[in-house]
Every structure is written in structure tokens, then in C-alpha cells.
Design an enzyme around this catalytic site. Structure first.
Site, PDB file in Angstrom:
ATOM      1  N   CYS A 202     -20.926   2.250   4.979  1.00 40.14           N
ATOM      2  CA  CYS A 202     -20.325   1.751   6.216  1.00 40.14           C
ATOM      3  C   CYS A 202     -19.097   2.612   6.495  1.00 40.14           C
ATOM      4  CB  CYS A 202     -19.940   0.281   6.049  1.00 40.14           C
ATOM      5  SG  CYS A 202     -19.027  -0.428   7.445  1.00 40.14           S
TER       6      CYS A 202
ATOM      7  N   CYS B  54     -17.002  -9.472   4.202  1.00 37.22           N
ATOM      8  CA  CYS B  54     -16.316  -8.219   3.905  1.00 37.22           C
ATOM      9  C   CYS B  54     -15.041  -8.490   3.111  1.00 37.22           C
ATOM     10  CB  CYS B  54     -15.978  -7.488   5.195  1.00 37.22           C
ATOM     11  SG  CYS B  54     -17.385  -7.246   6.292  1.00 37.22           S
TER      12      CYS B  54
ATOM     13  N   CYS C 140       0.828  -1.210   0.000  1.00 35.30           N
ATOM     14  CA  CYS C 140       0.000   0.000   0.000  1.00 35.30           C
ATOM     15  C   CYS C 140       0.862   1.260   0.000  1.00 35.30           C
ATOM     16  CB  CYS C 140      -0.926   0.005   1.219  1.00 35.30           C
ATOM     17  SG  CYS C 140      -2.064   1.419   1.209  1.00 35.30           S
TER      18      CYS C 140
ATOM     19  N   CYS D 266      -1.605   1.431  10.453  1.00 32.23           N
ATOM     20  CA  CYS D 266      -1.763   0.259   9.595  1.00 32.23           C
ATOM     21  C   CYS D 266      -0.450  -0.468   9.340  1.00 32.23           C
ATOM     22  CB  CYS D 266      -2.397   0.663   8.267  1.00 32.23           C
ATOM     23  SG  CYS D 266      -2.721  -0.741   7.176  1.00 32.23           S
TER      24      CYS D 266
END
Length: 331
Positions: free
Chosen positions: A206, A114, A70, A77
Site C-alpha cells: 500500500c 490500519c 517522531c 506531519c
């Protein structure tokens, strides 16, 4: 005469049930409740939870469909570009693996599956892989699908909706003011816009938070009201699991009683929304986990993205012991 302990919280519960918004000061009082008021506070939160959701508990399962790799610098994270945590790194999982994950979600009695991918946003190939898998899941399994793939364009959101995705997750994570201290490679407003993009495409929004990243109590209140304004249908309340190798690795855990007060706050401010006690619950709530379901009506079962969760049988047993009931998917 001093009012009986808990009368104020019952007043808050009645406001929530009748959709009367708390003031900022009232909301802050929830976070500042004394420890001996905790049980009356949770009792009041339960009245609201029971009014809108009864004693049912929604279960969700996460699949880390793409890990690491990422370019974003989110301080919490383990998959970010600034993390040195030893996490698995792999590209988007193939269709068969995504389908196997859906079958496992059913085994865990989860109603929502999910599909989560690291990264700023999905590539064309990644989006196509998710679309293909979702179409087959929807055709063969009684599951709702939530996707969490990063920042979306209008076209991407529409395609996910047409493929059969029910819900899109993109967390605010923290307050607007605190956001630059947590992430610099994208903005708070970009997160809000992504949720709005999902809503315009017909996806259920969400969006949630991570508690314990150095925010003030006033900022926690701000987060709750921001999600009320955003009209998020599902609100995951995470508690930081400070992973070694991330910029926030030295942050302490949120005390269990503080975590419960946070959940009560979100129930009062967003009374008819799915409040999910999410990542970090095992570490932060510890032995008080069962009390969380007096405010929250939803859980993740199993592991999270890069951290382990509680034994699934333990979660099922906890729900049963409370006299609650797992809510199965109703499409």
C-alpha cells in the site's frame, strides 16, 4: 468538426480497461481538463472503476497506535520533530486498546483495520506488541490488517506477515524531485525500498501520495506512474490538510475540481488498483465528496491520525445515496 466533449476521456477509459498505458502527455491532459469537462471525465473514470470493482466501496479505519515522538522532519506531519502542533504524544498502545480499535472498525463496517505508528521504524518492543494484537484480531474478527510502522527490515516484514498482517503501508508522498523539499531525514529511495521489502515478505503493498504540497502537475503525473511501476495494490490519495505548527501550514487547499481530476488520473494510470480517497478529503473536496467515488473505490471512515474526519453515518449515507454498496471483508 470538433470532437464531442468526453470522447477523449472515453478513449482513455478504454485504454485503461484494456491495460494500455497512457502517455505522459495524455495523463497531463487529465489534470488540465477544463471545468466543463469534469462530469464527462468522471463518467469515463467511473467506467474503469466499475469494470474492475463494480459499485462496491471498501472502507478502512485508522488507529493512531503511537502518536508524536517522531524524529523525522516531514513537513506535512503534525507529529514530526519540527512540528509545534499541539498533538497528543504517547507510546505504542497496549494490546487491549488495539483490540478495541479492531472492534470499532467492525462497527464502522470497515473491512481493513490500519494500525499506524509514528517514528522512523518499529522498535523490538513495538513490533512485538503489534504482533501479539494482530494474532488475536485475526483469530477472533473478520478483518484485514494493514500496518504502517515506518521503515522495515526484511526480518520485521516477515514477522508481520507471519503474525497475520495482510498489507503494509508506506507512502511515497510526493515525487522524487520534490522529496527533499518535504523531508530530509530519510530519502525517497528508502520509501521505495520499504515497499519492496514488504512485497518480498508477501505483504500486499500500500503506497500513496499527498497532493497539495507545492508539487507541479508534471510531478503529480510522475507520482501516478511511479506507483504503477511499484505495483502498489492500494493507493491512498491524500490531499494536504495544512496543520498550524507544521512547515506547510500556509499551503492553500486543493480546489475540489482539481482533486477530482487527480483521482481520475490515478484511476486511468492504475486502473485495477484500490484507489482510496484519503486524508483531507473533507476539507478539499467539500460538497463534491460524492463525486470522488466515481473514480475511487475506497474510503477512510472516521478520524485520521491527528485530524477529525467526517461523521461515519454521513459516509455510510453518502455511499447508499450513490447507489453503491459497502464491501465487507472477505478473508
Amino acid at each position: 468538426m470538433k470532437p464531442a466533449i468526453g470522447m477523449k476521456w472515453m478513449d482513455y477509459a478504454n485504454k485503461a480497461i484494456t491495460k494500455v498505458e497512457l502517455t505522459q502527455e495524455e495523463a497531463l491532459q487529465v489534470l488540465h481538463a477544463e471545468d466543463d469537462e469534469l462530469l464527462p471525465l468522471m463518467d469515463a473514470a467511473f467506467l474503469v472503476r466499475k469494470h474492475f470493482f463494480g459499485k462496491k466501496v471498501k472502507l478502512n479505519m485508522i488507529l493512531n497506535a503511537k502518536s508524536g515522538l517522531c524524529p523525522e522532519d516531514c513537513g506535512y506531519c503534525s507529529q514530526s520533530i519540527v512540528s509545534t502542533a499541539p498533538v497528543a504524544k504517547y507510546t505504542m498502545l497496549d494490546k487491549e486498546t488495539l483490540l478495541a480499535g479492531a472492534r470499532e472498525a467492525l462497527n464502522r463496517k470497515a473491512g481493513t483495520y490500519c494500525i499506524v505508528a509514528s517514528g522512523r521504524g518499529p522498535t523490538e518492543k513495538e513490533l512485538s506488541q503489534v504482533e501479539e494484537a494482530v494474532k488475536e484480531i485475526r483469530a477472533t474478527m473478520p478483518l484485514k490488517i494493514c500496518a504502517c510502522l515506518g521503515i522495515l527490515s526484511e526480518d520485521q516484514a516477515t514477522r508481520l506477515k507471519e503474525a497475520g498482517v495482510h498489507r503494509y503501508n508506506h507512502n511515497l508522498n510526493t515525487s522524487r524531485k520534490h522529496y527533499p523539499d518535504i523531508t530530509t531525514t530519510h530519502t525517497y529511495d528508502q520509501r521505495v525500498e520499504t515497499v519492496d521489502t514488504a512485497k518480498r515478505a508477501g505483504l500486499s503493498p500500500c503506497s500513496g501520495v499527498i497532493i497539495g504540497m507545492g508539487e507541479s502537475d508534471e510531478e503529480i503525473v510522475e507520482m501516478a506512474f511511479a506507483l504503477r511501476t511499484l505495483d502498489a495494490d492500494s493507493i491512498p490519495v491524500n490531499f494536504l490538510n495544512a496543520i498550524p505548527g507544521t512547515p506547510l501550514e500556509k499551503m492553500g487547499r486543493t480546489p475540489a475540481q482539481k482533486a477530482l481530476r487527480v483521482l481520475a488520473l490515478f484511476r486511468f494510470v492504475c486502473p485495477d488498483k484500490e484507489i482510496r480517497v484519503a486524508g483531507g478529503r473533507e476539507l478539499n473536496l467539500r460538497s463534491l465528496q460524492p463525486l470522488s467515488l466515481y473514480a475511487a473505490n475506497s474510503l477512510f471512515v472516521g478520524d485520521y491520525l491527528t485530524t477529525p474526519g467526517q461523521e461515519i453515518s454521513t459516509d455510510h449515507q453518502m455511499i447508499e445515496d450513490l447507489g453503491f454498496e459497502i464491501e465487507l471483508c472477505a478473508l
